[in-house]
Write a protein that holds these residues in place. Structure first.
Motif, PDB file in Angstrom:
ATOM      1  N   ARG A   1      80.852  11.026  11.931  1.00 29.54           N
ATOM      2  CA  ARG A   1      80.828  10.787  13.381  1.00 29.54           C
ATOM      3  C   ARG A   1      80.449   9.350  13.737  1.00 29.54           C
ATOM      4  NH1 ARG A   1      79.425  16.444  14.491  1.00 29.54           N
ATOM      5  NH2 ARG A   1      81.056  17.259  15.841  1.00 29.54           N
ATOM      6  N   PRO A   2      79.413   8.753  13.126  1.00 27.76           N
ATOM      7  CA  PRO A   2      79.135   7.343  13.442  1.00 27.76           C
ATOM      8  C   PRO A   2      80.314   6.424  13.146  1.00 27.76           C
ATOM      9  CG  PRO A   2      77.267   8.326  12.314  1.00 27.76           C
ATOM     10  CD  PRO A   2      78.380   9.331  12.240  1.00 27.76           C
TER      11      PRO A   2
ATOM     12  N   HIS B   1      86.298   4.024  17.315  1.00 27.84           N
ATOM     13  CA  HIS B   1      86.723   4.315  18.689  1.00 27.84           C
ATOM     14  C   HIS B   1      86.318   3.168  19.616  1.00 27.84           C
ATOM     15  CE1 HIS B   1      87.585   7.214  22.041  1.00 27.84           C
ATOM     16  NE2 HIS B   1      86.763   6.394  22.668  1.00 27.84           N
ATOM     17  N   ARG B   2      85.072   2.704  19.454  1.00 26.71           N
ATOM     18  CA  ARG B   2      84.582   1.600  20.291  1.00 26.71           C
ATOM     19  C   ARG B   2      85.395   0.333  20.077  1.00 26.71           C
ATOM     20  NH1 ARG B   2      79.600   0.082  17.684  1.00 26.71           N
ATOM     21  NH2 ARG B   2      81.113  -0.996  16.343  1.00 26.71           N
TER      22      ARG B   2
ATOM     23  N   GLY C   1      80.205  18.458  23.627  1.00 27.90           N
ATOM     24  CA  GLY C   1      81.417  18.182  22.886  1.00 27.90           C
ATOM     25  C   GLY C   1      82.409  19.312  22.999  1.00 27.90           C
TER      26      GLY C   1
ATOM     27  N   MET D   1      83.779  12.978  18.801  1.00 33.98           N
ATOM     28  CA  MET D   1      82.604  12.118  18.659  1.00 33.98           C
ATOM     29  C   MET D   1      81.300  12.817  19.020  1.00 33.98           C
ATOM     30  SD  MET D   1      83.661   8.280  19.849  1.00 33.98           S
ATOM     31  CE  MET D   1      83.744   8.769  21.556  1.00 33.98           C
ATOM     32  N   ILE D   2      81.328  13.669  20.048  1.00 40.75           N
ATOM     33  CA  ILE D   2      80.094  14.258  20.578  1.00 40.75           C
ATOM     34  C   ILE D   2      79.925  15.678  20.047  1.00 40.75           C
ATOM     35  CG2 ILE D   2      78.790  14.762  22.665  1.00 40.75           C
ATOM     36  CD1 ILE D   2      79.405  11.805  22.244  1.00 40.75           C
TER      37      ILE D   2
ATOM     38  N   VAL E   1      83.513   7.265  13.206  1.00 40.35           N
ATOM     39  CA  VAL E   1      84.535   7.505  14.228  1.00 40.35           C
ATOM     40  C   VAL E   1      84.145   6.828  15.534  1.00 40.35           C
ATOM     41  CG1 VAL E   1      85.595   9.283  15.665  1.00 40.35           C
ATOM     42  CG2 VAL E   1      85.398   9.630  13.203  1.00 40.35           C
ATOM     43  N   ARG E   2      82.861   6.927  15.898  1.00 38.81           N
ATOM     44  CA  ARG E   2      82.408   6.285  17.141  1.00 38.81           C
ATOM     45  C   ARG E   2      82.591   4.773  17.079  1.00 38.81           C
ATOM     46  NH1 ARG E   2      78.265  10.411  17.403  1.00 38.81           N
ATOM     47  NH2 ARG E   2      76.871   9.159  16.113  1.00 38.81           N
ATOM     48  N   ALA E   3      82.260   4.182  15.933  1.00 35.60           N
ATOM     49  CA  ALA E   3      82.403   2.726  15.797  1.00 35.60           C
ATOM     50  C   ALA E   3      83.866   2.303  15.890  1.00 35.60           C
ATOM     51  CB  ALA E   3      81.797   2.278  14.468  1.00 35.60           C
TER      52      ALA E   3
ATOM     53  N   SER F   1      89.903  11.037  18.698  1.00 31.93           N
ATOM     54  CA  SER F   1      88.530  10.742  18.284  1.00 31.93           C
ATOM     55  C   SER F   1      87.542  11.007  19.408  1.00 31.93           C
ATOM     56  CB  SER F   1      88.416   9.288  17.818  1.00 31.93           C
ATOM     57  OG  SER F   1      88.756   8.390  18.869  1.00 31.93           O
ATOM     58  N   GLY F   2      87.996  10.825  20.655  1.00 33.73           N
ATOM     59  CA  GLY F   2      87.115  11.109  21.784  1.00 33.73           C
ATOM     60  C   GLY F   2      86.690  12.568  21.844  1.00 33.73           C
TER      61      GLY F   2
END
Length: 204
Positions: A24-25, A31-32, A177, A171-172, A27-29, A167-168
Motif C-alpha cells: 500500500r505505501p 499514485h501521488r 476503503g 490505497m485506503i 501504491v500510494r507513492a 490504485s485509488g
C-alpha cells in the motif's frame, strides 16, 4: 520445591507479529507521483472538454470581432492603389488573399478578417475572428489534431488515468476503503453513465 504466592509466573511466549502489507505505501507513492505528472495534461483535457461540450452555444476556438474606422480619403479608381491606401491607413502589412473594387466599394480579404471600405460613407468595416489564446491549442490537442505523435502521449495519459482510478480504490484500508463506503461510491459513479445510456436510449 513448591512455588510461593509471590513467585513470578512464567510469561507467555510473545505472539508472532502479523506481517504488514508493504504494497500500500508503494501504491500510494506511485499514485501521488503519477498524479503530479499528469496535472498539466489533466488541466488541458478538462478545459477543452468543457469548451467543446458547449460547441452549439459558442465557438470554442475563435472569438468574432467587428470594428468601424473612418476612411481617411476617397478611394482611388485603381484597385491596387485603393487596397494599399486602406491597408496603410490601418497599419496592416499583409498581402490580401482576394480583393474586389466596384466604384467606391472595396472588399479586401485577409487571413481571418475582411475589410469593407466605402468611399461614399467614408468608412472601413473590419470584420473577422481571432483565435482564443490557449484554449484553441488545448482543443487542438484534445481532439488529437496532432495525430501520430500526440496519439502516443494521449494513450500514455489514458493508461496513467486507468492506474490512478484503480490504485485509488486500493490505497485506503478499512471502512473508508473498498471494504466500507468505497464500493458504494464506485457503484454510484459507474451508475451515472449506465443510467444516462438507458434513459437516453443510447446510440441509434
Amino acid at each position: 520445591m513448591t512455588e510461593t504466592p509471590d513467585s513470578p509466573q512464567p510469561s507467555a511466549p510473545p505472539k508472532p507479529k502479523k506481517k504488514r502489507r508493504r504494497w500500500r505505501p508503494a501504491v500510494r507513492a506511485l499514485h501521488r507521483d503519477l498524479g503530479y505528472l499528469v496535472v498539466g495534461l489533466t488541466l488541458v483535457y478538462a478545459m477543452s472538454g468543457l469548451a467543446v461540450n458547449h460547441i452549439e452555444d459558442w465557438d470554442p476556438n475563435f472569438v468574432a470581432f467587428e470594428a468601424e474606422h473612418a476612411l481617411a480619403a476617397p478611394l482611388p479608381e485603381d484597385e491596387d492603389a485603393a487596397v494599399r491606401q486602406v491597408l496603410d491607413q490601418l497599419g496592416i502589412d499583409e498581402e490580401p488573399t482576394d480583393k474586389f473594387l466596384y466604384e467606391q466599394e472595396l472588399e479586401i480579404q485577409l487571413d481571418g478578417r475582411t475589410l469593407y471600405a466605402n468611399g461614399e460613407t467614408m468608412t472601413i468595416l473590419d470584420r473577422g475572428q481571432r483565435a482564443r489564446p490557449g484554449l484553441r491549442l488545448a482543443n487542438w490537442l484534445h481532439l488529437n489534431r496532432g495525430k501520430k505523435a500526440w496519439t502516443v502521449v494521449a494513450d500514455g495519459y489514458a493508461i496513467i488515468l486507468l492506474f490512478l482510478a484503480t490504485s485509488g480504490m486500493l490505497m485506503i484500508p478499512g471502512k473508508k476503503g473498498m471494504r466500507g463506503r468505497g464500493w458504494v461510491l464506485v457503484l454510484i459513479g459507474a451508475a451515472v453513465p449506465i443510467a444516462y445510456v438507458v434513459l437516453s436510449g443510447g446510440p441509434s
